[in-house]
Scaffold this motif. Structure first.
Motif, mmCIF file in Angstrom:
data_model
loop_
_atom_site.group_PDB
_atom_site.id
_atom_site.type_symbol
_atom_site.label_atom_id
_atom_site.label_comp_id
_atom_site.label_asym_id
_atom_site.label_seq_id
_atom_site.Cartn_x
_atom_site.Cartn_y
_atom_site.Cartn_z
ATOM 1 N N UNK A 1 0.862 -1.174 0.151
ATOM 2 C CA UNK A 1 -0.262 0.044 -0.004
ATOM 3 C C UNK A 1 0.803 1.223 -0.072
ATOM 4 N N UNK A 2 2.026 1.116 0.617
ATOM 5 C CA UNK A 2 2.912 2.592 0.794
ATOM 6 C C UNK A 2 3.301 2.557 -0.625
ATOM 7 N N UNK A 3 4.084 1.490 -1.566
ATOM 8 C CA UNK A 3 4.260 1.576 -2.700
ATOM 9 C C UNK A 3 3.244 2.188 -3.609
ATOM 10 N N UNK A 4 2.026 1.676 -3.448
ATOM 11 C CA UNK A 4 0.828 2.145 -4.179
ATOM 12 C C UNK A 4 0.542 3.611 -4.155
ATOM 13 N N UNK A 5 0.889 4.180 -2.724
ATOM 14 C CA UNK A 5 0.755 5.715 -2.706
ATOM 15 C C UNK A 5 1.743 6.666 -3.159
ATOM 16 N N UNK A 6 3.058 5.779 -2.983
ATOM 17 C CA UNK A 6 4.194 6.466 -3.867
ATOM 18 C C UNK A 6 3.957 6.709 -5.278
ATOM 19 N N UNK A 7 3.561 5.386 -5.936
ATOM 20 C CA UNK A 7 3.213 5.539 -7.338
ATOM 21 C C UNK A 7 2.053 6.613 -7.608
ATOM 22 N N UNK A 8 1.201 6.694 -6.963
ATOM 23 C CA UNK A 8 0.361 7.541 -7.194
ATOM 24 C C UNK A 8 0.722 8.946 -7.053
ATOM 25 N N UNK A 9 1.508 9.303 -6.388
ATOM 26 C CA UNK A 9 2.065 10.679 -6.398
ATOM 27 C C UNK A 9 3.440 11.094 -7.260
ATOM 28 N N UNK A 10 3.681 9.810 -8.198
ATOM 29 C CA UNK A 10 5.071 10.065 -8.955
ATOM 30 C C UNK A 10 4.538 11.104 -10.211
ATOM 31 N N UNK A 11 3.664 10.918 -10.951
ATOM 32 C CA UNK A 11 3.429 11.540 -12.361
ATOM 33 C C UNK A 11 4.133 10.937 -13.325
ATOM 34 N N UNK B 1 7.357 6.868 6.128
ATOM 35 C CA UNK B 1 6.148 7.754 5.582
ATOM 36 C C UNK B 1 6.472 7.893 4.166
ATOM 37 N N UNK B 2 5.289 8.006 3.580
ATOM 38 C CA UNK B 2 5.290 8.326 2.067
ATOM 39 C C UNK B 2 5.886 9.434 1.791
ATOM 40 N N UNK B 3 5.722 10.663 2.487
ATOM 41 C CA UNK B 3 6.378 11.777 2.365
ATOM 42 C C UNK B 3 7.863 11.766 2.243
ATOM 43 N N UNK B 4 8.626 10.854 3.197
ATOM 44 C CA UNK B 4 9.891 10.782 3.138
ATOM 45 C C UNK B 4 10.368 10.053 1.975
#
Length: 294
Positions: A180-190, A285-288
């Motif tokens: 789920x953390x990988x998914x959140x990072x992927x969603x924010x990548x562009x 954290x995703x932000x980090x």
């Protein structure tokens, strides 16, 4: 011409970290015949490399298996120099089985013993020290990996993409960032994300989204997939070592379960990738992660 033996069993990350040492041994013994003794999973890969004239598979027979030990003794016989890069308790016992030839490693009584500080060193520096004490000068060379390529046409890769590597040893779940953390990072990548790994990671790829390459590449195809990436993000696992060895910008994730000072991926020139650590990767954290990306 001298016959030279190199012993390196694995795992995959250790094999990749040994590429510079393999290249250094080949340069030192350019006119000699070099045999590698490895385990079956890595023999096809290393037969394709430019570093060895022969690659033998070590079946690692039990010490009670007399026919297996006789075969192993034949495999170990007749070498004018042996570089034991595995330096395990098992491989050190091969010194006596081989007839006590000139030997670099940690076997008691060997001609070129490694230094006592080896346990505190990263694998790359440990190998460099071991070879230096056996007469191969430092630093380790940047290995030529141009041979490490495969066809990725079947994947339908986008023009620009990131590679996520969500797997790790199945028996070490604490080394995995949650899908789920990988998914959140992927969603924010562009940018598109390609998820790489074995077929065992396919359920993770379904959670993460993006292009699923799990179970669809051999090591050669994985190398080409990684070469085209803007960066690679992943856990402490073999494919991240391959990404770094190819010079791909990497962000490597470590929990308290392993020590990057000794086992982190390294770039071809010995440089270090970005290392993110947390006692538990569930706490990262995703932000980090996003702030650390190239």
């Amino acid at each position: 011409m001298m016959r030279v033996l190199v012993i390196r069993h694995g795992a995959f990350g250790d094999i990749v970290l040994s590429f510079p040492a393999f290249a250094a041994i080949r340069a030192r013994h350019a006119r000699d015949e070099i045999t590698l003794l490895t385990t079956a999973p890595y023999a096809p890969l290393l037969r394709a490399s430019p570093w060895f004239d022969r690659v033998e598979t070590d079946a690692k027979p039990g010490w009670w298996n007399l026919p297996g030990l006789l075969r192993l003794r034949r495999q170990l016989a007749g070498f004018g120099m042996v570089y034991d890069l595995q330096t395990s308790g098992r491989s050190s016992r091969y010194f006596a089985l081989a007839g006590r030839p000139p030997w670099s490693g940690i076997a008691r009584g060997c001609r070129f013993p490694d230094a006592a500080n080896r346990a505190s060193l990263h694998t790359r520096e440990r190998l460099e020290q071991q070879l230096r004490l056996a007469g191969i000068p430092a630093p380790l060379p940047r290995p030529d990996l141009s041979w490490l390529r495969g066809d990725t046409g079947h994947l339908g890769l986008p023009g620009r993409y990131a590679v996520f590597i969500p797997g790790a040893a199945p028996h070490r779940p604490e080394k995995r960032l949650p899908a789920g953390t990988f998914r959140a990072v992927a969603a924010a990548l562009g940018m598109p994300v390609v998820v790489a790994g074995t077929a065992a990671e396919t359920p993770l790829a379904r959670v993460i989204g993006g292009l699923d390459a799990t179970g669809k590449t051999d090591i050669f195809q994985l190398a080409s997939l990684l070469r085209g990436a803007a960066f690679a993000l992943g856990n402490d696992t073999g494919p991240m070592h391959l990404a770094a060895a190819l010079g791909v910008p990497c962000v490597s994730l470590f929990s308290a379960a392993s020590n990057p000072a000794r086992t982190a991926p390294r770039y071809p020139d010995g440089g270090w990738p970005v290392i993110l650590r947390a006692p538990s990767l569930r706490e990262l954290p995703v932000a980090r992660i996003l702030a650390s990306l190239p």
